[in-house]
Scaffold this motif. Structure first.
Motif, PDB file in Angstrom:
ATOM      1  N   UNK A  13      26.007   0.576  -3.125  1.00 59.89           N
ATOM      2  CA  UNK A  13      25.891  -0.821  -2.681  1.00 59.89           C
ATOM      3  C   UNK A  13      24.623  -1.030  -1.865  1.00 59.89           C
ATOM      4  N   UNK A  14      24.230  -0.019  -1.067  1.00 57.51           N
ATOM      5  CA  UNK A  14      22.990  -0.125  -0.297  1.00 57.51           C
ATOM      6  C   UNK A  14      21.789  -0.148  -1.231  1.00 57.51           C
ATOM      7  N   UNK A  48       6.702  -6.509  -2.303  1.00 55.43           N
ATOM      8  CA  UNK A  48       8.017  -5.849  -2.400  1.00 55.43           C
ATOM      9  C   UNK A  48       7.921  -4.354  -2.611  1.00 55.43           C
ATOM     10  N   UNK A  49       6.743  -3.783  -2.454  1.00 61.83           N
ATOM     11  CA  UNK A  49       6.510  -2.395  -2.837  1.00 61.83           C
ATOM     12  C   UNK A  49       7.437  -1.427  -2.107  1.00 61.83           C
ATOM     13  N   UNK A  50       7.551  -1.577  -0.806  1.00 65.39           N
ATOM     14  CA  UNK A  50       8.373  -0.653  -0.028  1.00 65.39           C
ATOM     15  C   UNK A  50       9.858  -0.854  -0.324  1.00 65.39           C
ATOM     16  N   UNK A  51      10.288  -2.106  -0.446  1.00 68.31           N
ATOM     17  CA  UNK A  51      11.700  -2.370  -0.761  1.00 68.31           C
ATOM     18  C   UNK A  51      12.085  -1.711  -2.074  1.00 68.31           C
ATOM     19  N   UNK A  52      11.180  -1.768  -3.070  1.00 67.42           N
ATOM     20  CA  UNK A  52      11.480  -1.137  -4.352  1.00 67.42           C
ATOM     21  C   UNK A  52      11.506   0.380  -4.222  1.00 67.42           C
ATOM     22  N   UNK A  53      10.597   0.925  -3.412  1.00 72.43           N
ATOM     23  CA  UNK A  53      10.581   2.379  -3.207  1.00 72.43           C
ATOM     24  C   UNK A  53      11.862   2.843  -2.524  1.00 72.43           C
ATOM     25  N   UNK A  54      12.378   2.045  -1.578  1.00 71.04           N
ATOM     26  CA  UNK A  54      13.639   2.404  -0.924  1.00 71.04           C
ATOM     27  C   UNK A  54      14.783   2.368  -1.925  1.00 71.04           C
ATOM     28  N   UNK A  59      10.386   6.195   3.514  1.00 65.29           N
ATOM     29  CA  UNK A  59       9.931   5.012   2.779  1.00 65.29           C
ATOM     30  C   UNK A  59       9.782   3.803   3.703  1.00 65.29           C
ATOM     31  N   UNK A  60      10.736   3.640   4.619  1.00 60.52           N
ATOM     32  CA  UNK A  60      10.704   2.473   5.504  1.00 60.52           C
ATOM     33  C   UNK A  60       9.471   2.490   6.408  1.00 60.52           C
ATOM     34  N   UNK A  61       9.020   3.688   6.794  1.00 58.59           N
ATOM     35  CA  UNK A  61       7.844   3.799   7.656  1.00 58.59           C
ATOM     36  C   UNK A  61       6.547   3.422   6.949  1.00 58.59           C
ATOM     37  N   UNK A  62       6.557   3.324   5.602  1.00 65.15           N
ATOM     38  CA  UNK A  62       5.370   2.872   4.877  1.00 65.15           C
ATOM     39  C   UNK A  62       5.174   1.371   5.044  1.00 65.15           C
ATOM     40  N   UNK A  63       6.241   0.697   5.395  1.00 58.91           N
ATOM     41  CA  UNK A  63       6.192  -0.758   5.460  1.00 58.91           C
ATOM     42  C   UNK A  63       5.491  -1.270   6.697  1.00 58.91           C
ATOM     43  N   UNK A  64       5.017  -2.490   6.614  1.00 58.37           N
ATOM     44  CA  UNK A  64       4.272  -3.100   7.721  1.00 58.37           C
ATOM     45  C   UNK A  64       5.089  -4.129   8.470  1.00 58.37           C
ATOM     46  N   UNK A  65       6.349  -4.322   8.096  1.00 60.30           N
ATOM     47  CA  UNK A  65       7.159  -5.332   8.774  1.00 60.30           C
ATOM     48  C   UNK A  65       7.725  -4.800  10.083  1.00 60.30           C
ATOM     49  N   UNK A  92       9.499  -4.351   3.723  1.00 61.21           N
ATOM     50  CA  UNK A  92       9.580  -4.814   2.343  1.00 61.21           C
ATOM     51  C   UNK A  92       8.300  -4.493   1.567  1.00 61.21           C
ATOM     52  N   UNK A  93       7.164  -4.622   2.230  1.00 63.59           N
ATOM     53  CA  UNK A  93       5.896  -4.351   1.561  1.00 63.59           C
ATOM     54  C   UNK A  93       4.956  -3.597   2.474  1.00 63.59           C
ATOM     55  N   UNK A  94       3.868  -3.099   1.894  1.00 62.59           N
ATOM     56  CA  UNK A  94       2.869  -2.391   2.682  1.00 62.59           C
ATOM     57  C   UNK A  94       1.544  -3.149   2.625  1.00 62.59           C
ATOM     58  N   UNK A  95       0.610  -2.751   3.459  1.00 67.92           N
ATOM     59  CA  UNK A  95      -0.701  -3.391   3.501  1.00 67.92           C
ATOM     60  C   UNK A  95      -1.360  -3.300   2.129  1.00 67.92           C
ATOM     61  N   UNK A  96      -1.957  -4.394   1.708  1.00 67.60           N
ATOM     62  CA  UNK A  96      -2.660  -4.419   0.424  1.00 67.60           C
ATOM     63  C   UNK A  96      -4.025  -5.070   0.613  1.00 67.60           C
ATOM     64  N   UNK A  97      -4.835  -4.999  -0.401  1.00 70.31           N
ATOM     65  CA  UNK A  97      -6.182  -5.558  -0.325  1.00 70.31           C
ATOM     66  C   UNK A  97      -7.215  -4.467  -0.181  1.00 70.31           C
ATOM     67  N   UNK A  98      -8.470  -4.920  -0.046  1.00 69.11           N
ATOM     68  CA  UNK A  98      -9.595  -4.001   0.108  1.00 69.11           C
ATOM     69  C   UNK A  98     -10.204  -4.194   1.478  1.00 69.11           C
ATOM     70  N   UNK A  99     -10.377  -3.073   2.189  1.00 71.88           N
ATOM     71  CA  UNK A  99     -10.933  -3.148   3.544  1.00 71.88           C
ATOM     72  C   UNK A  99     -12.294  -3.833   3.503  1.00 71.88           C
ATOM     73  N   UNK A 100     -12.588  -4.761   4.408  1.00 66.98           N
ATOM     74  CA  UNK A 100     -11.775  -5.057   5.602  1.00 66.98           C
ATOM     75  C   UNK A 100     -10.765  -6.178   5.389  1.00 66.98           C
ATOM     76  N   UNK A 101     -10.656  -6.691   4.139  1.00 64.18           N
ATOM     77  CA  UNK A 101      -9.763  -7.824   3.871  1.00 64.18           C
ATOM     78  C   UNK A 101      -8.361  -7.298   3.511  1.00 64.18           C
TER      79      UNK A 101
END
Length: 626
Positions: free
Chosen positions: A111-112, A516-522, A317-323, A499-508
């Motif tokens: 269920x989780x 949803x990347x992290x939520x899916x990984x979990x 997995x949760x520690x990859x997230x930025x929330x 739920x998600x992690x940092x995306x984009x190209x530095x510095x943006x």
């Protein structure tokens, strides 16, 4: 033959037959009395100067097969062990629930996984975040309840051990008291059958709880020893067994460190020298000790391993997230936005970071504030990493050590700190960290910088007995299933769920609301296989999923329960068979007693007839003299 001798012979016959009828009537009266054995009057010819002088009672004996009695006592011990084992193992089955039960642990984990799938599909919907956090809480509570029930069962076993010791002491006193009466009864040629019945009944009650050895000496006194050879009854003297009952048992308590065994004649001073627990090899007591000290602790270890694996894999997995939570201030009294759970005994200890880690400060909209920072790969220390973070935060926050040497990060109001590991794709981007966490002089491998410090965990597992919080290769993991919980600020604010992690190209760099990347990984974690170590007195090591290991625990314990039930059924059948054979030898058969009663009645009447005839002859002789 003189008339006097004839009369005396007849009178002796009357007396013996009267005694025989008394024994028979007593047998019939006790036909339904438990533990009563049939009594048989033994008679012999009485002679005077080599001339028959009638009959006399040579004794009233029990009709008992001693070999069968010993078999029955031995089987009583084995059956007592089997019954207790089956009772407790059946109770453990209710901890897991059945395969189709919605409350089963495996179903709770499934269920989780479903809840995180929903978050991955619509990461921006708060209801899904709320449901996922609540389901994570439900899993933790399921772990908590299972371990609490195990502790209750161990405490119940300890209480039953104490009660058993009380019962055994009472029965030993009965045996000793009967022993004190036997020599005098034998010397006075008094019947001892009823005393022996009562003593055997007491011995059988003792045997139900512990294996015993016994023998009877020429004075009729029974000596009783434990299965291991310690004397517990000798003549009129009974030993005293002692046990210190616990009022609370936790997973970290064990025998003999914290829990009491059975002590012999300790006088209230329980020491290893008077501990005879190891001499109790079977019976209810042995089963209770096995449940309290072996079987149930093994079950705790199984559940703890599943809880630890669930914690470690989901936290990684949760520690990859930025929330992460928003900062509420950088002052001394302000709360930490991120509080690590790993405690360091030496913050200057060597550490190797396998990949660069990017740091980003985010505003309330998920946009980067200023340029990103970098923690460079290579040889470093926990304190050097803390200093890199602190320097990067500048005026927007600080990274310091708490009194327990856990990393504490404070942020200015409305800001978040996110980490982006630049590790290999095979490890989901997590940076590899080599660090000797357990002090064995060999580096241990961890993955993910935030995960290593425990900065953005989903689950926490406080130790049962103070000290640092248990986490991967840190702290005492025993009993963590009793304490596992969802991080408190996630419970209060489910929107902080990763739920998600940092995306984009530095510095943006940015954290998109729909990421949803992290939520899916979990969610995917629940379909992955992990290595589970073998557990002493439990299932062997294997590689399977989290739900798969929950099923393994259930199936393993179901298998040993089924085996215990089969053994209990067999021992019950064997006990009934031996009991039937004992009763056929020593039990009262009413038909047989009635038949014997007719025989002795006829013999009594014949003796009475001789008395009557002798009396008539005396009358005739007296009349002739007149």
């Amino acid at each position: 033959m003189s008339l006097n001798l004839a009369l005396n012979n007849a009178l002796s016959g009357l007396q013996v037959n009267q005694s025989a009828l008394t024994v028979i009537s007593n047998n019939i009266a006790n036909v339904n009395t438990p533990e009563y054995s049939r009594k048989v009057l033994q008679q012999q010819t009485r002679t005077l100067a080599n001339i028959g002088a009638g009959v006399e009672v040579s004794g009233i004996n029990r009709q008992v097969n001693e070999f069968l009695q010993r078999d029955l006592i031995a089987n009583t011990t084995v059956l007592g062990y089997a019954n207790v084992t089956t009772e407790y193992l059946n109770r453990t089955q209710t901890l897991f629930g059945s395969v189709g039960d919605n409350n089963a642990l495996g179903n709770s984990l499934t269920a989780l996984a479903t809840a995180f799938e929903d978050v991955a599909v619509s990461p921006e919907i708060s209801a899904h975040q709320f449901t996922a956090v609540n389901q994570a809480i439900s899993v933790a509570q399921r772990f908590n309840q299972m371990q609490e029930n195990i502790e209750d069962m161990r405490l119940q076993a300890d209480i039953e051990i104490n009660n058993a010791v009380t019962i055994i002491n009472q029965q030993l006193e009965i045996i000793a008291e009967i022993n004190s009466k036997m020599p005098q009864a034998l010397s006075l040629e008094q019947p001892t059958g009823d005393l022996e019945d009562a003593r055997d009944a007491a011995l059988k009650k003792v045997a139900d709880y512990m294996d015993v050895q016994h023998f009877v000496n020429t004075d009729g006194e029974m000596t009783v020893l434990t299965g291991g050879g310690s004397q517990i009854v000798s003549g009129p003297n009974a030993s005293v067994l002692e046990h210190s009952q616990s009022t609370l048992i936790t997973a970290t308590q064990s025998y003999p460190t914290n829990l009491s065994g059975v002590h012999l004649n300790a006088g209230g001073v329980l020491t290893p020298a008077n501990d005879i627990t190891s001499q109790i090899l079977s019976g209810r007591l042995n089963a209770l000790f096995e449940m309290r000290d072996v079987t149930l602790p093994s079950l705790t270890a199984q559940i703890d391993q599943l809880a630890a694996s669930t914690r470690d894999q989901l936290n990684r997995a949760h520690n990859r997230g930025a929330n992460t939570p928003f900062g509420q201030g950088t002052g001394a009294a302000d709360p930490a936005a991120m509080l690590g759970t790993r405690a360091f005994t030496n913050t200057a200890q060597a550490l190797t970071l396998g990949s660069d880690v990017t740091m980003v400060i985010l505003d309330a909209d998920g946009n980067a504030v200023g340029a990103p920072g970098t923690i460079s790969a290579g040889a470093t220390t926990p304190d050097a990493i803390r200093n890199d973070i602190d320097t990067f935060l500048g005026g927007l926050g600080s990274a310091q050590w708490t009194a327990d040497n856990q990393m504490e990060i404070k942020l200015a109001p409305g800001h978040r700190l996110a980490f982006l590991d630049n590790g290999p794709a095979t490890e989901a981007g997590d940076a590899q960290i080599d660090f000797d966490a357990d002090g064995d002089a060999t580096p241990d491998t961890f993955f993910g910088l935030s995960n290593f410090f425990g900065l953005n965990n989903l689950y926490e597992t406080p130790q049962l007995a103070g000290g640092v919080t248990a986490m991967e290769l840190q702290g005492d993991q025993t009993g963590i299933s009793r304490t596992i919980r969802v991080r408190s600020d996630l419970v209060d604010s489910p929107e902080f769920l990763s739920r998600g992690r940092i995306s984009g190209t530095s510095p943006d760099l940015v954290l998109g609301n729909g990421n949803n990347e992290v939520a899916q990984e979990i969610a995917d974690i629940f379909g992955e296989n992990f290595v589970f170590a073998s557990i002493a007195n439990g299932p062997p090591g294997l590689t399977t999923s989290l739900s798969g290991y929950a099923g393994t625990i259930l199936s393993y314990n179901s298998a040993i329960t089924s085996a215990a039930e089969s053994d209990a059924e067999y021992q019950t059948f064997l006990h009934q068979d031996i009991t039937t054979r004992v009763l056929s030898e020593s039990g009262v058969n009413v038909d047989e007693e009635l038949s014997n009663m007719v025989i002795f009645q006829n013999a009594y009447q014949a003796s009475a007839r001789i008395v009557q005839t002798a009396n008539e002859m005396f009358d005739t002789l007296l009349s002739l003299g007149n």
